[in-house]
Design a protein around this motif. Structure first.
Motif, PDB file in Angstrom:
ATOM      1  N   MET A  49       2.122   5.234   9.120  1.00  0.00           N
ATOM      2  CA  MET A  49       1.890   3.859   9.285  1.00  0.00           C
ATOM      3  C   MET A  49       1.638   3.353  10.701  1.00  0.00           C
ATOM      4  O   MET A  49       0.763   2.774  11.085  1.00  0.00           O
ATOM      5  CB  MET A  49       3.053   3.070   8.711  1.00  0.00           C
ATOM      6  N   THR A  52      -2.081   4.018  12.005  1.00  0.00           N
ATOM      7  CA  THR A  52      -3.270   3.024  11.627  1.00  0.00           C
ATOM      8  C   THR A  52      -3.321   1.699  12.369  1.00  0.00           C
ATOM      9  O   THR A  52      -3.763   0.878  12.131  1.00  0.00           O
ATOM     10  CB  THR A  52      -2.987   2.755   9.973  1.00  0.00           C
ATOM     11  N   ALA A 109       3.645  -2.172   7.826  1.00  0.00           N
ATOM     12  CA  ALA A 109       2.220  -2.505   6.954  1.00  0.00           C
ATOM     13  C   ALA A 109       2.319  -3.650   6.634  1.00  0.00           C
ATOM     14  O   ALA A 109       1.243  -4.586   6.667  1.00  0.00           O
ATOM     15  CB  ALA A 109       2.481  -1.614   5.646  1.00  0.00           C
ATOM     16  N   SER A 110       3.268  -4.606   5.686  1.00  0.00           N
ATOM     17  CA  SER A 110       2.982  -5.954   4.924  1.00  0.00           C
ATOM     18  C   SER A 110       2.954  -7.088   5.921  1.00  0.00           C
ATOM     19  O   SER A 110       2.236  -7.877   5.633  1.00  0.00           O
ATOM     20  CB  SER A 110       4.176  -5.878   3.952  1.00  0.00           C
ATOM     21  N   LYS A 190      -6.907   5.462   5.937  1.00  0.00           N
ATOM     22  CA  LYS A 190      -5.957   4.300   5.927  1.00  0.00           C
ATOM     23  C   LYS A 190      -5.422   4.202   4.553  1.00  0.00           C
ATOM     24  O   LYS A 190      -4.102   3.964   4.502  1.00  0.00           O
ATOM     25  CB  LYS A 190      -6.294   3.112   6.248  1.00  0.00           C
ATOM     26  N   SER A 194      -1.328   5.318   3.778  1.00  0.00           N
ATOM     27  CA  SER A 194      -0.612   4.324   3.219  1.00  0.00           C
ATOM     28  C   SER A 194      -0.009   4.511   1.733  1.00  0.00           C
ATOM     29  O   SER A 194       1.210   4.172   1.704  1.00  0.00           O
ATOM     30  CB  SER A 194      -1.331   2.871   2.789  1.00  0.00           C
ATOM     31  N   ALA A 197       2.895   7.125   3.014  1.00  0.00           N
ATOM     32  CA  ALA A 197       4.054   6.161   3.350  1.00  0.00           C
ATOM     33  C   ALA A 197       4.827   5.596   2.138  1.00  0.00           C
ATOM     34  O   ALA A 197       6.166   5.517   2.065  1.00  0.00           O
ATOM     35  CB  ALA A 197       3.680   5.123   4.166  1.00  0.00           C
ATOM     36  N   GLN A 198       4.025   5.065   1.135  1.00  0.00           N
ATOM     37  CA  GLN A 198       4.928   4.620   0.007  1.00  0.00           C
ATOM     38  C   GLN A 198       5.610   5.525  -0.637  1.00  0.00           C
ATOM     39  O   GLN A 198       6.673   5.503  -1.321  1.00  0.00           O
ATOM     40  CB  GLN A 198       3.597   3.749  -0.846  1.00  0.00           C
TER      41      GLN A 198
END
Length: 328
Positions: A49, A52, A109-110, A190, A194, A197-198
């Motif tokens: 993460m 990015t 991220a969020s 990206k 992502s 990472a999830q």
């Protein structure tokens, strides 16, 4: 139906992984002893993460630092202070888990995604993310030492070293890689990064569910009805804590005459917390991971609704301004 499942696959997977880890905890308990594996997963998630995060957003925030400083202060100081009185009615392991959730940094991220969706200033969210994650090597050990010293045997030194290795080093390394010429590659990859990472977050949820199972089963065995009440109290507390921090951020930015985009960013970035680091710390400290999981679910659901309404309001205002301009 398939499209809906596809769009919500991560939340569904979180529930499945937690359920499997919880009910199969006795067979999976040896996994908790693999601390190197757990730390490596967090390292990879933070690196994936971190690479990015665009550096130009940091430069944009530096030009007008006040909203970013507000968001950082709310995330680091205000949320833990708001959480502290909840120890009066929550059991020690559950309060410990919630206080850990309040201490951890802004999600990588969020926060930026939801800020962008809401029409807010994404650079503020990104800068808040970077600073709070780097600062967590001091914030978390100090907070744990001041409030949770009786609940954990993990020393301050151990916490600092652990957070340095799994949070600070991967972020610094990732940003160094961007500056070394990998920025274009990271931006193109990206979605894959992502997804990686999830997957790492799902693994950490599995570790967390295994760690929480013994405590939860003991509480349910002693008094199943009281356990249900406690979970209800926790859910209400988590929602209240997140919403209160978000509202505080918006109004604090408004008091300092920040524009609407900055108010949105301060509210969202100041109140969001990262799941990966929170689970790692909760497991290390021996407190319940359920509050961290609840906080993550709650912030996703609440911020999705709020961001959608803010976005609709922005579009409506834009259309109104366009109509006024065309008439004039």
């Amino acid at each position: 139906m398939w499209a809906r499942l596809k769009s919500h696959w991560f939340l569904i997977s979180l529930g499945l992984v937690f359920t499997i880890g919880f009910f199969a905890s006795e067979a999976l308990t040896p996994l908790l002893e693999m601390t190197t594996l757990r730390s490596s997963i967090v390292f990879v998630v933070m690196g994936a993460m971190g690479i990015t995060l665009p550096a130009q957003s940091v430069r944009q925030s530096v030009r007008k630092p006040l909203p970013t400083l507000l968001a950082i202060a709310i995330n680091i100081v205000v949320v833990p202070v708001m959480c502290w009185p909840m120890r009066a009615y929550l059991p020690a392991p559950i309060f410990g888990g919630l206080f850990v959730a309040s201490l951890v940094p802004c999600t990588l991220a969020s926060a930026a995604v939801w800020t962008r969706k809401a029409g807010g200033n994404e650079s503020i969210a990104l800068m808040t993310t970077v600073v709070t994650n780097l600062a967590c090597i001091a914030v978390v050990p100090i907070g744990v030492a001041l409030v949770l010293a009786k609940n954990t045997e993990l020393s301050v030194t151990d916490q600092v070293w652990s957070l340095t290795w799994v949070v600070v080093i991967p972020i610094v390394l990732a940003q160094t890689m961007r500056m070394a010429g990998l920025a274009g590659w990271a931006d193109r990859q990206k979605l894959r990064l992502s997804f990686l990472a999830q997957l790492g977050i799902l693994s950490m949820v599995g570790f967390g569910s295994i760690a929480s199972a013994a405590v939860a089963r003991e509480a349910m065995h002693e008094n199943a009805s009281m356990f249900g009440i406690r979970i209800g109290q926790l859910l209400a507390s988590v929602a209240m804590l997140h919403v209160a921090a978000l509202i505080f951020g918006v109004f604090a930015a408004r008091v300092f005459r920040a524009d609407r985009e900055s108010q949105i960013a301060v509210g969202i970035a100041g109140s969001q917390k990262t799941l990966t680091v929170g689970l790692q710390i909760a497991i290390d400290c021996g407190v319940s991971v359920i509050p961290m999981l609840m906080y993550h679910f709650t912030q996703l659901i609440i911020d999705t609704v709020i961001a959608s309404r803010w976005s609709d309001a922005s579009k409506s205002k834009t259309h109104s301004n366009d109509a006024t301009s065309s008439r004039s």
